[in-house]
Motif scaffolding. Structure first.
Motif, short mmCIF file in Angstrom:
data_model
loop_
_atom_site.label_atom_id
_atom_site.label_comp_id
_atom_site.label_asym_id
_atom_site.label_seq_id
_atom_site.Cartn_x
_atom_site.Cartn_y
_atom_site.Cartn_z
N ASP A 274 -68.98 -36.81 26.03
CA ASP A 274 -68.74 -37.90 26.98
C ASP A 274 -68.18 -37.37 28.29
O ASP A 274 -68.63 -37.74 29.39
CB ASP A 274 -67.77 -38.91 26.39
N LEU B 182 -67.94 -35.44 20.15
CA LEU B 182 -68.60 -36.41 21.02
C LEU B 182 -67.75 -36.75 22.23
O LEU B 182 -68.27 -37.08 23.30
CB LEU B 182 -68.95 -37.67 20.23
N GLY C 249 -73.62 -41.38 18.41
CA GLY C 249 -74.74 -40.78 19.11
C GLY C 249 -74.28 -40.06 20.36
O GLY C 249 -73.21 -40.32 20.91
N LEU C 250 -75.11 -39.15 20.84
CA LEU C 250 -74.81 -38.45 22.08
C LEU C 250 -74.96 -39.40 23.26
O LEU C 250 -75.79 -40.33 23.22
CB LEU C 250 -75.75 -37.26 22.26
N PRO C 251 -74.19 -39.22 24.31
CA PRO C 251 -74.30 -40.11 25.47
C PRO C 251 -75.58 -39.85 26.24
O PRO C 251 -76.04 -38.71 26.35
CB PRO C 251 -73.07 -39.73 26.31
N THR C 252 -76.16 -40.92 26.76
CA THR C 252 -77.31 -40.80 27.64
C THR C 252 -76.93 -41.41 28.99
O THR C 252 -76.27 -42.45 29.04
CB THR C 252 -78.53 -41.54 27.07
N ARG D 275 -74.30 -44.40 28.23
CA ARG D 275 -74.29 -45.27 27.06
C ARG D 275 -74.44 -44.40 25.82
O ARG D 275 -75.03 -43.32 25.88
CB ARG D 275 -75.42 -46.30 27.11
N ALA D 276 -73.94 -44.91 24.71
CA ALA D 276 -74.09 -44.16 23.46
C ALA D 276 -74.04 -45.11 22.28
O ALA D 276 -73.20 -46.02 22.23
CB ALA D 276 -72.97 -43.12 23.33
N ASP D 277 -74.95 -44.91 21.34
CA ASP D 277 -74.84 -45.60 20.07
C ASP D 277 -73.65 -45.00 19.31
O ASP D 277 -73.18 -43.91 19.62
CB ASP D 277 -76.11 -45.40 19.25
#
Length: 433
Positions: A168, A164, A44-47, A39-41
């Motif tokens: 991903d 980004l 934002g970086l993916p978590t 997931r990513a905002d």
């Protein structure tokens, strides 16, 4: 693979929980669609997607990353893009495996990274159905979605760190490394396969030493390697175009339609008068994670020394695709066919053919096993020659998805596409082994 006895809705238990898939419509293959790997905002970086309780449903394709309208239908024919929809929650992947894979098998893994100039495309487009590869090559196939355009490639300090899309793809490869054994795949036998921007992205991943252990081999199809990488200067210029287009609005909170319109306007300004600047506005940037230490002046040195066995090649008439889908160039070609044809050949050589040959030569000189190809087949009535993307119907072999493609006009699926497609899939899957 640990599968329940429900043949129509197979369930696989993975390290992050159970997932329920389905049997492919053609049989012999099970598929798990729209699996969220991170997931990513926005910007934002993916978590990584956390483990969950219960059984997650994986019978519905995931959405595409939000994007502007594509012109590729004029080359590849209709797709199911409208059915898939678009959503910023697009960090999804699809896994397909033989339905009869044994629990103790460790099959080669093909990870498909789609093209689209880093601004269009999606993992579950009907063009990219990997079932034929899985069935004929006895491999596990993974298709990966990633952020595109302004969402994946804007470099604007304080807003987006840049690259980004590569972050991903890295998160997806880590997911594959941790999860693919549950589907019957061998995490130590992963081959990355990409076309166009997908091949360019693979070359970027090869350039990052910390990521090289996530995959074993690579197949680079028609990567636009001659366009190189963005620079801090070019990225700042594009970010300025975005700021101007948004007229003071915050790109982190503005509506997605307004953000895509800002992307469109930035791309037009970046292309310049007549659209003569062919370098993409939204692209990986040299010197930004994971490309720290990579020079935009000669970007593929590190990739050539990555040590990954490689298949790399191009089509004979790559640039014909871009002439055909650009209205201004198409009009120019009608008035001045010979100069435009010469220009297309020159662009094919400079953007695709020569850079691929150079990367192959450097990699071979460094001791890597390298095979090269040139795809020259063309349809008799298309007028497009062996254009960019022409090999994709042969690779994926989906008659229903590709039979209306203008680039196949006048060809026989049974006599032309199918025999060469069977051979091509055998070559690619044999290399993965």
């Amino acid at each position: 693979m640990t599968v329940t006895t429900d043949a129509e809705a197979p369930v696989v238990v993975t390290p992050s929980g159970a997932v329920r898939g389905r049997v492919h419509r053609d049989g012999g293959v099970v598929e798990f669609l729209g699996l969220r790997y991170a997931r990513a905002d926005r910007f934002g970086l993916p978590t990584p997607e956390p483990a969950g309780d219960g059984t997650r449903d994986a019978r519905t394709p995931g959405p595409q990353c939000p994007q502007l309208a594509s012109r590729m239908d004029a080359i590849a024919g209709p797709s199911n893009a409208d059915d898939l929809g678009q959503d910023e929650d697009c960090l999804r992947l699809t896994v397909r495996a033989p339905a009869d894979v044994r629990p103790d098998e460790r099959l080669p893994v093909l990870v498909w990274i789609h093209g689209g100039a880093y601004v269009i495309g999606g993992v579950d487009l009907s063009w990219y159905d990997t079932a034929r590869l899985v069935r004929e090559g006895r491999v596990v196939a993974v298709g990966v979605g990633y952020r595109l355009g302004i969402l994946g490639w804007l470099r604007a300090p304080g807003v987006s760190p840049g690259n980004l899309g590569l972050a991903d793809l890295t998160a997806a490869l880590r997911w594959v490394h941790e999860h693919i054994a549950a589907f019957g795949g061998d995490p130590d036998a992963v081959t990355l396969v990409g076309e166009s921007a997908g091949a360019h992205a693979i070359a970027c991943l090869m350039s990052a030493p910390d990521l090289r252990g996530l995959f074993r081999r690579v197949i680079l199809q028609s990567g636009q390697l001659g366009l190189g990488l963005g620079t801090e200067r070019s990225a700042a210029r594009v970010a300025g175009h975005v700021d101007d287009a948004l007229d003071g609005a915050d790109p982190r909170t503005v509506g997605i339609d307004d953000l895509l319109e800002a992307q469109r306007r930035a791309m037009v300004r970046h292309a310049g008068p007549g659209g003569i600047n062919s370098a993409p506005a939204f692209t990986p940037v040299a010197g930004v994670e994971p490309l720290v230490g990579v020079s935009a002046a000669d970007p593929w040195v590190a990739a050539a020394h990555s040590g990954h066995p490689m298949i790399i090649g191009t089509t004979a008439d790559e640039a014909n695709t871009f002439v055909h889908i650009a209205p201004a160039l198409r009009r120019l070609a009608r008035r001045f066919p010979t100069p435009v044809a010469w220009g297309s050949r020159l662009a094919t050589h400079r953007v695709f053919t020569w850079p691929a040959q150079r990367l192959a030569t450097r990699a071979a000189a460094a001791g890597t096993t390298v095979s090269t190809y040139r795809f020259t087949w063309s349809a008799p009535d298309s007028g497009l020659g062996a254009c960019h993307a022409i090999e994709l119907p042969f690779l994926f072999g989906g008659r229903e998805a590709w039979q209306e493609a203008p680039m196949l006009a006048g060809a026989s699926w049974d006599d032309d596409v199918e025999p060469l497609g069977v051979a091509l899939r055998a070559w690619w899957c044999g290399f993965a082994r």
